[in-house]
Design a protein around this motif. Structure first.
Motif, PDB file in Angstrom:
ATOM      1  N   GLU A  39     109.275-102.434 -82.912  1.00 26.68           N
ATOM      2  CA  GLU A  39     108.565-103.295 -81.955  1.00 26.68           C
ATOM      3  C   GLU A  39     108.147-102.525 -80.704  1.00 26.68           C
ATOM      4  O   GLU A  39     107.174-102.877 -80.061  1.00 26.68           O
ATOM      5  N   THR A  73     104.818-100.885 -81.383  1.00 25.57           N
ATOM      6  CA  THR A  73     103.693-101.735 -81.776  1.00 25.57           C
ATOM      7  C   THR A  73     103.407-102.807 -80.742  1.00 25.57           C
ATOM      8  O   THR A  73     102.648-103.741 -81.015  1.00 25.57           O
ATOM      9  N   GLY A  74     104.036-102.706 -79.583  1.00 27.04           N
ATOM     10  CA  GLY A  74     103.769-103.685 -78.531  1.00 27.04           C
ATOM     11  C   GLY A  74     104.211-105.086 -78.890  1.00 27.04           C
ATOM     12  O   GLY A  74     103.603-106.056 -78.471  1.00 27.04           O
ATOM     13  N   THR A  75     105.264-105.186 -79.676  1.00 29.45           N
ATOM     14  CA  THR A  75     105.711-106.521 -80.106  1.00 29.45           C
ATOM     15  C   THR A  75     107.179-106.742 -79.747  1.00 29.45           C
ATOM     16  O   THR A  75     107.883-107.468 -80.437  1.00 29.45           O
ATOM     17  N   SER A  76     107.634-106.079 -78.678  1.00 23.12           N
ATOM     18  CA  SER A  76     109.067-106.177 -78.404  1.00 23.12           C
ATOM     19  C   SER A  76     109.458-107.483 -77.734  1.00 23.12           C
ATOM     20  O   SER A  76     110.616-107.855 -77.761  1.00 23.12           O
ATOM     21  N   LEU A  77     108.517-108.161 -77.133  1.00 21.10           N
ATOM     22  CA  LEU A  77     108.884-109.427 -76.505  1.00 21.10           C
ATOM     23  C   LEU A  77     108.753-110.564 -77.494  1.00 21.10           C
ATOM     24  O   LEU A  77     107.843-110.606 -78.316  1.00 21.10           O
TER      25      LEU A  77
END
Lengths: 189, 799, 296
Positions: free
Chosen positions: B789, B792-796
């Motif tokens: 994440e 890929t900029g999906t950690s939140l």
């Protein structure tokens, strides 16, 4: 309950087995065969790998009652198993001779006269053993892979051993050991 | 009682074994380990033994209102159920440096998984069922999980009424220890900087994940004492903590080292030792305790997670001007090794670089998170991750090559540490970087084959996530510095007993130490030292126990140095005695006995010119020569509590890595293609074992770069992934080839010139992998491990 | 705890009827973990290893009847042509040791959203053959998963086999894990082209409370392929179509944040896998078409 099965060619009987016990527990605590290791007991590390009717499995995930009447090979029986396989494949004389030669080559012998399978000797010679807790499972898995695939590529070795965790070696010396065992096996044929 | 099955026995290497120091002699325990006969602590077995089980807290922070053991005790097959109230003496706590850890919880639990009660029963399942019947009533308290909650004005104190020796100088009782280091004038140096780079870094909680779970067997003895067969890193340190709790003199607590399935710092603290002894003494029966993997995650301390704030400056020609940093380590609920980790993190926070003006602060917190302590690299690992990220940032800002930038600022022999201590042995930092950079690069696109993509060579592997799409290569470098041995004025000694006698017509040396062989190969090296020093081939390694003096800890890269040094020293003393005997017996037959430099070689006394004077068999005759002696490295000093100045370290160890990775940038999956390492080991006593240490340490660094992290819920302080299903360590398919270049620049102060080397490769591996991922993705990546994440900029959460 | 060892299927059904709480154990790769870690103490454990029929498979005209206990190793080695998606999925299951023991019956019985076989079964089209002393029935795979770790089995029923449609076109399976082997899916995606019916089917794992199909995405793609005459002309699927398909697959997820990954990542990764597997299968379909046409 009572469980009867064969371990390393010998009939064994375990009594008063609790139904939730695993094959691993029975081997280690009831049959005096602690060579198969108890690192995770959830099938994630491979250190308890044994052969069940010839197939490598995690003995921690086999219920004791499931092995009734079946055949198990553990690391303690690996040398004999490899020797019998060599005999069966009609190369008995050569292989035995080679097995002895391997021993003579190694310069570390504590159990003098202990006969080792090629893969066991290769693990010692290549420095693949550190703490050694993963070693029994790796040996059973590696030996079975070499039986199926005598000339593995590096990727083949990694795939076959991907179910066996090692925390000490970084796996490089384990790779060396399996390559060495394969090479020696090749020479012996 | 009789000895249990699996009692360690002497290991003798056969007479054909030749290897002295510098040779790749094979392990003396190798055959036992490949045949399954080597007895680990969990393999111990005794007639009539009972199984111990620990009941652990299900919450992280709570008052214990009541504990009801009645139903558990009434369970058939149960022999004992013990709580705090059953502890036999006034000593109810233990700890490595601060005795703040309750043997069993008293009134309060401070972390998830804290031992509350213990059970002994005739079968592990009986013990488990009984433990489940113990009713504990908790009144939950708010949890302290980070610096803000720990030092808030109204923060609950994790430990009230502290009276330890750090209590007086810490700014808050929820801070275990604080070490500032100030040198030069940062404000002035900052003026000279053309570029200033800041960064805030996060290091996740890593687990040692040794494969052999905590375990041991305690056997009660007829004299009222107890014999503990145990896997540990330091027998005598355990003994010092165990005996007072049991109310026994140390000589009635006998300890024998069982087979140890790896350690990596996780066995420096006690786990089940006291519990097994208490149950054995209470029931009069041998008691075995074996943790399962779930319990193991609660049963030992972890690597301190850390927040690190760094500022570096440099001139436009690439010279570092100054460094400011603040390192906040989360020590969790109990102190364990936190004070020493703070000392390492602060004193090694500059890395292997020359920076004259520094302002450093490191602290360790008390929180309700899992206790943290020793793990390979010990404070230096967290710092290296951060300062190496800073070096890359600086190089980028300056438009310089990251390796050249590091080389330009690399320390060398004579450089002053931030503590003011001169580095007084070789420090080939620039050379290691040069070597690792010079290694040939692995070929591109190795996955391509005539039959299409070989998934096993691609990120995601057999999971079939890419056939080459999105895959970008990156290369990164890092270098690190680790201290060797115990620092800050600790009396860091080892003891060795060496005996020489004739057995079966051959001279045999027996080496007896209390060194914990945890897999590192100390037993191999001891035999090599004895062969080299005493000119024998047959060497017997006596099982490690407390019937010989302390060998210190198997940690801090110190055993080959310190216990190896002790074995060498004892061998030298034995040699002197043998030569005295020889002079007495044969001196009148040959003048060389009195005049020449004499050596022991090939089982004989020879002159330095090679002339044989006598066989050892004849010199020794029926007599045995035995010496037991302590040996110390050069003393160190504590760091000044205000300035951090002081000659705190004895030796340093350096390694550099180059990581080559391939990243599936769309899915955020990483495949490490190669991790090349160059390390200076001073002298490789056993080159094969040295490689094993470097490669193993490298992969532990890889693990914390891309997958390993104990995840603690910030709301409850509970551990969310205590299993090998969700705490992932690298498999053989995650591990790259690891070419190694070993440099041997002798340290004149150390035995044989050697340098402790087990930890350094764990330092630089992680930042090298991170640098390579940054290189591939262009992302900043200020935390480790990197998860998909983060790439890929999906950690939140989008929930 | 009691250990039941039925020697035949009929005995097993009778035992299950008598003890509906009995937990069947075959490969043991789920059940034994729960027992070892004290998460489960069933009153009865029922060993199915003695029933040889469960480890056998038959390749029929339309479908493969796969015994519930056929180990994953056997599927990946023997059924790659007939069940390519399931064979790929089987290869991603845990480790060689686990693949030697575990089978699809266990995945279905546990009904974890993370089970590796589910997306492949959903994409290929399958029916689960279950039986009790009351009789046998076949449950379509789309109706099998009822909730997190809940399936459509009645308490007295056992899974005997799964009937999986033989591939009539290319199939793919992808799984994201944070390790290159021996990893539980963060999320997974299965896709099957069915040229015979000119349809595409999908399966998504670990991105919703149950394994699911991305039905809106399938419908969109089926229509787009039909409209553009892609099945006949074998043209490359336009990037905008592939992207919309991927977006719809993401949208059909209903994931959670957990230690294995964030919901947001799962949605994203399912989209990437959807696009890639569509590309791979379509390329393969075009390749076969060209070969067939060339030969004709």
């Amino acid at each position: 309950m009572r469980v009867n099965f064969t371990v390393n060619g010998r009939p064994q009987e375990a009594d008063d087995v609790w139904e939730g016990e695993s094959l691993l527990y029975v081997l280690r605590e009831r049959l005096g065969l602690p060579g198969s290791k108890n690192a995770c007991e959830q099938g994630e590390c491979g250190s308890c790998t044994v052969r069940l009717d010839g197939v490598p499995v995690c003995s921690c995930l086999v219920a004791a009652g499931q092995v009734e009447g079946r055949e198990v090979v553990t690391v303690e029986g690996l040398a004999d198993y490899a020797k019998q396989r060599a005999c069966a494949s009609d190369a008995c004389g050569t292989s035995l001779q080679n097995a002895q030669q391997w021993q003579a080559k190694g310069d570390s012998h504590t159990g003098e006269g202990t006969e080792l399978s090629p893969v066991q000797q290769a693990f010692i010679d290549a420095g693949a053993v550190q703490c050694g807790f993963c070693t029994p499972g790796l040996l059973v898995a590696a030996d079975e892979m070499l039986e199926r695939n005598p000339t593995p590529t590096d990727a083949d070795i990694r795939e076959a051993l991907s179910g066996n965790l090692c925390r000490c070696t970084g796996y490089e010396k384990i790779m060396d050991a399996v390559r060495l065992a394969a090479a020696r096996q090749g020479e012996a044929v | 009682m009789s000895s249990p099955n699996g009692t360690p026995t002497k290991i003798t290497q056969g007479s054909q074994t030749k290897g002295g120091i510098g040779e790749s002699t094979l392990r003396p325990d190798g055959t036992l380990k490949v045949t399954g006969e080597f007895a680990y602590s969990s393999d111990m077995w005794h007639e009539d033994m009972l199984w111990g089980q620990i009941l652990r807290s299900t919450v992280a922070h709570a008052e214990i209102v009541s504990i009801d053991t009645g139903e558990a005790l009434a369970t058939p097959g149960v022999y004992a159920v013990l709580t705090y109230d059953d502890l036999p003496t006034d000593v109810k706590n233990y700890g490595l440096e601060i005795q703040d850890t309750p043997v069993l919880a008293h009134g309060k639990v401070r972390h998830h998984g804290e031992p509350v009660a213990i059970v002994a029963a005739d079968h592990p399942e009986t013990a488990r069922r009984a433990a489940a019947k113990i009713r504990v009533d908790y009144r939950e308290l708010p949890v302290i999980t980070d610096e803000a909650s720990a030092t808030a004005p109204d923060a609950i104190l994790v430990h009230e009424n502290r009276d330890d020796h750090h209590a007086g100088h810490v700014p808050h009782p929820n801070i275990v220890h604080r070490q500032p280091i100030v040198r030069g004038d940062v404000a002035q140096a900052r003026e000279r900087a053309d570029v200033i780079v800041e960064g805030e870094y996060t290091f996740g909680m890593q687990d040692q994940a040794f494969l052999g779970p905590e375990s041991g067997l305690a056997v009660p003895e007829e004299d009222g004492g107890v014999h503990l067969y145990i896997a540990t890193q330091w027998l005598h340190s355990d003994l010092r903590q165990i005996a007072p709790v049991l109310g026994l003199p140390e000589d009635k607590v006998r300890m024998t080292l069982s087979g140890v399935g790896g350690a990596f710092g996780g066995r420096e603290d006690l786990s089940m030792q006291i519990h097994a002894c208490l149950l054995a003494l209470r029931t009069g029966k041998p008691v075995k305790i074996v943790y399962n993997r779930f319990e193991s995650f609660f049963g030992h301390v972890h690597r301190h997670p850390a927040k690190l704030y760094y500022e570096h400056g440099a001139t436009k020609d690439g010279k570092l001007t100054h460094m400011k940093c603040r390192i906040v380590l989360d020590g969790g609920a109990y102190a364990s090794a936190s004070p020493a980790v703070v000392g390492n993190a602060s004193s090694l926070s500059v890395g292997p670089y020359v920076i004259d003006d520094v302002d450093i602060e490191a602290i360790a917190l008390y929180t309700n998170n899992p206790p943290c302590g020793a793990m390979r690299g010990f404070g230096a690992v967290q710092a290296c991750f951060a300062y190496e990220a800073q070096m890359d940032k600086l190089a980028k800002r300056l438009g310089m090559d990251p390796v050249e930038f590091r080389q330009l600022n690399a320390m060398e022999q004579g450089t002053l540490m931030p503590t003011g201590q001169p580095v007084d042995s070789p420090a080939p930092v620039a050379e290691l970087l040069r070597r690792v950079k010079a290694m040939p690069m692995p070929p591109e696109r190795q996955w391509e084959s005539s039959e299409g993509a070989d998934l096993r060579e691609l990120p995601g592997g057999l999971s079939n996530t890419t056939h080459g799409e999105g895959v970008v290569r990156g290369v990164g470098y890092a270098v690190g510095i680790k201290n060797v041995g115990f620092s800050e004025g600790f009396d860091d000694y080892s003891t060795a007993r060496v005996r020489m006698e004739v057995v079966g017509g051959e001279p045999v040396a027996t080496v007896h130490t209390a060194m914990a062989e945890v897999g590192q190969g100390g037993v191999t090296v001891h035999a090599q030292i004895a062969r080299t020093e005493l000119g024998v081939t047959q060497v017997t390694i006596h099982p490690a126990n407390t019937r010989v003096g302390s060998a210190g800890s198997t940690s801090a890269s110190r055993q080959t140095y310190v216990t190896g040094g002790a074995v060498k020293n004892a061998c030298e003393l034995v040699r002197e005695k043998v030569l005295e005997t020889g002079r007495r017996k044969f001196g009148s037959y040959h003048p060389a006995w009195a005049t020449a430099e004499l050596l022991l070689e090939g089982g004989k006394v020879v002159t330095d010119g090679g002339e044989v004077l006598a066989g050892l068999v004849d010199v020794l005759g029926e007599d045995a020569v035995e010496v037991e002696e302590e040996w110390r490295h050069r003393p160190t000093e504590p760091f000044d509590l205000r300035t951090g100045q002081g000659n705190g370290h004895v030796q340093y160890s350096f390694a550099a890595h180059r990581a080559v990775v391939e990243v599936d940038t769309e899915l955020g999956l990483v495949k490490v293609i190669e991790l090349a390492c160059a390390q200076d080991v001073g002298k490789a006593l056993n080159p094969l074992s040295v490689l094993g240490q470097i490669q193993g340490g490298t992969v532990q660094g890889l693990g914390v770069a891309v997958m390993e992290e104990i995840i603690v819920d910030p709301k409850t302080a509970k551990v969310k992934n205590p299993s090998f299903t969700d705490y992932l360590i690298p498999t053989i398919l995650d591990t790259p080839t690891i070419p190694v270049d070993v440099l041997e620049l002798a340290d004149a102060h150390a035995p044989y010139g050697l340098r402790g080397m087990g930890e350094a490769p764990t330092l630089s591996s992680t930042p090298a992998v991170l640098a390579a991922i940054r290189n591939a993705t262009g992302l900043e990546l200020n935390r480790t491990p990197v998860r998909p994440e983060h790439l890929t900029g999906t950690s939140l959460s989008d929930a | 705890m009691d250990f039941l060892r039925p020697a035949s299927w009929e005995e097993a059904l009778a035992a299950k009827a008598e003890h509906p709480t009995a937990v069947p154990i075959a490969g043991g790769t789920d059940v034994m973990v729960e027992i070892n870690f004290d998460h489960r103490r069933p009153e009865y454990l029922m060993d199915l290893n003695r029933i040889g029929d469960l480890s056998e498979w038959e390749v029929g005209e339309e479908s493969v009847r796969l015994g519930a206990s056929v180990p994953y190793t056997a599927i990946m080695e023997n059924l790659r042509a007939e069940l390519p998606g399931l064979a790929l999925a089987s290869h991603t299951v845990a480790s060689p040791q686990i693949r030697n023991r575990g089978g699809v019956g266990g995945n279905l019985g546990t009904a974890s959203p993370a089970g590796d076989a589910h997306p492949a079964l959903l994409a290929a089209g399958a029916e689960v053959e279950v039986e009790s002393v009351r009789g046998a029935r076949r449950i379509p795979i789309d109706e099998f998963y009822k909730g997190v770790k809940r399936n459509a089995l009645a308490p007295d029923e056992l899974i005997r086999a799964v009937h999986v449609k033989k591939a009539d076109g290319p199939q793919q399976f992808s799984k994201v894990g944070t390790r290159n082997a021996m990893v539980i899916a963060v999320c997974a995606f299965g896709l099957a082209l069915h040229p015979a019916t000119r349809t595409v089917r999908t399966g998504i794992g670990s991105a919703a409370p149950t394994p699911v199909r991305a039905k809106a995405a399938e419908e969109f793609l089926n229509a787009a392929l039909e409209e553009g005459g892609f099945w006949e002309n074998g043209k490359i699927i336009t990037p905008s179509v592939a992207k919309q398909f991927a977006d719809l697959c993401s949208a059909s997820c209903n994931p959670i944040d957990d230690v294995r990954g964030t919901a947001s990542y799962r949605r994203h990764a399912v989209g990437v896998m959807a696009r890639r597997t569509l590309t791979w299968t379509w390329e393969s379909y075009r390749g076969t078409r060209r070969t067939t046409e060339g030969a004709a």
